[in-house]
Design an enzyme around this catalytic site. Structure first.
Site, PDB file in Angstrom:
ATOM      1  N   HIS A  59       0.785  -1.241   0.000  1.00 36.12           N
ATOM      2  CA  HIS A  59       0.000   0.000   0.000  1.00 36.12           C
ATOM      3  C   HIS A  59       0.817   1.291   0.000  1.00 36.12           C
ATOM      4  CE1 HIS A  59      -4.079  -1.355  -0.119  1.00 36.12           C
ATOM      5  NE2 HIS A  59      -3.908  -2.195   0.888  1.00 36.12           N
ATOM      6  N   ASN A 117      -6.980  -6.459  -4.894  1.00 35.10           N
ATOM      7  CA  ASN A 117      -8.226  -5.748  -5.219  1.00 35.10           C
ATOM      8  C   ASN A 117      -7.986  -4.261  -5.473  1.00 35.10           C
ATOM      9  OD1 ASN A 117      -7.806  -5.659  -2.276  1.00 35.10           O
ATOM     10  ND2 ASN A 117      -9.731  -4.525  -2.217  1.00 35.10           N
ATOM     11  N   HIS A 118      -6.862  -3.713  -4.991  1.00 35.50           N
ATOM     12  CA  HIS A 118      -6.559  -2.302  -5.269  1.00 35.50           C
ATOM     13  C   HIS A 118      -5.887  -2.100  -6.627  1.00 35.50           C
ATOM     14  CE1 HIS A 118      -7.640  -0.008  -1.589  1.00 35.50           C
ATOM     15  NE2 HIS A 118      -7.714  -1.240  -1.115  1.00 35.50           N
ATOM     16  N   HIS A 241      -4.664  -9.100   2.206  1.00 35.88           N
ATOM     17  CA  HIS A 241      -5.988  -8.469   2.141  1.00 35.88           C
ATOM     18  C   HIS A 241      -6.575  -8.016   3.479  1.00 35.88           C
ATOM     19  CE1 HIS A 241      -9.669  -7.412   0.098  1.00 35.88           C
ATOM     20  NE2 HIS A 241     -10.382  -8.452   0.496  1.00 35.88           N
TER      21      HIS A 241
END
EC number: 3.1.3.16
Length: 309
Positions: A59, A117-118, A241
């Site tokens: 992230h 998913n990002h 996740h």
């Protein structure tokens, strides 16, 4: 330009990125084109040999990615498998994802990068990567190069035929790895269906399949994990996740492990991060780490939105 010249240039890019300095727009375009050529040959269930070090969400926390490499070993000396979510939320999504893609292009056999998913057009417009690209480049071109590239990322990986790695979790539409191999992954992450589930689902204490509070994917119980592992000859499902405070967390009677590699997530959660080293006999050990020391980073006062993504 010939391969030798490009490799030399690539080494310079990696060196620059290691100092947290972004590439220019044209360099990013070239890099993403090269990455597509490599990723297009990879399977939806990409085979990976051990030894390998398995990592969870990063992230955009670039300095913590540097810490991860310090603890786990530099690329290409250590083989790495990243399970997605390179962008959004952290302040350095551009530098983080560019470095990981550059390492993939430079050492394709030594690093595997899966889709999270990002890694999606829709999610990155809400959670920071799109805005960061605009801020750092003055337009959305770099965002477009990367989000187009994300469609090519493999969905899952299989380490030595036994450890199944993916971002999210299992799907009621998928019983076997062959079902995954048959999916068409070259698209934006759909809102529902098997490809969506692989990137969005979570293990749960309750048995069977459940509705996910995230609004995408499902929750799945220990009965589901055991059946899936048994049917596919697997010893473990490794996924990311979810924020876990110790950096890793076993569940489902050790049929599933969650690995999260962004320490002090969003610069405020206070969690440790971890990576999982698999040696050449598939024995695992976890290395935990804390945030890298930071200088001159924006002080976080804004409350991060409650997250379900």
């Amino acid at each position: 330009m010939d391969d030798k010249t490009f490799t030399k240039e690539l080494d310079q890019w990696v060196e620059q990125l290691n100092e947290c300095k972004q590439l220019n727009e044209n360099q990013v375009r070239t890099l993403c084109e090269k990455a597509k050529e490599i990723l297009t040959k990879e399977s939806n269930v990409q085979e990976v040999r051990c030894p390998v070090t398995v990592c969870g969400d990063v992230h955009g926390q670039f300095h913590d990615l540097m810490e991860l490499f310090r603890i786990g070993g530099k690329s290409p000396d250590t083989n790495y498998l990243f399970m997605g979510d390179y962008v959004d939320r952290g302040y350095y999504s551009v530098e983080t994802v560019t470095l990981l893609v550059a390492l993939k292009v430079r050492y394709p056999e030594r690093i595997t990068i899966l889709r999270g998913n990002h890694e999606s057009r829709q999610i990155t417009q809400v959670y920071g990567f799109y805005d960061e690209c605009l801020r750092k480049y003055g337009n959305a071109n770099v965002w477009k190069y990367f989000t187009d590239l994300f469609d090519y990322l493999p969905l899952t990986a299989l380490v030595d035929g036994q450890i199944f790695c993916l971002h999210g979790g299992l799907s009621p539409s998928i019983d076997t790895l062959d079902h995954i191999r048959a999916l068409d992954r070259l698209q934006e992450v759909p809102h529902e269906g098997p490809m969506c589930d692989l990137l969005w689902s979570d293990p749960d204490d309750r048995g069977g399949w459940g509705i996910s509070p995230r609004g995408a994917g499902y929750t799945f119980g220990q009965d589901i994990s055991e059946t899936f592992n048994h049917a596919n000859g697997l010893t473990l499902v490794s996924r990311a996740h979810q924020l876990v405070m110790e950096g890793y967390n076993w569940c489902h009677d050790r049929n599933v492990v969650t690995i999260f590699s962004a320490p002090n997530y969003c610069y405020r959660c206070g969690n440790q991060a971890a990576i999982m080293e698999l040696d050449d006999t598939l024995k695992y050990s976890f290395l935990q780490f804390d945030p890298a020391p930071r200088r001159g980073e924006p002080h976080v006062t804004r409350r991060t939105p409650d997250y379900f993504l």
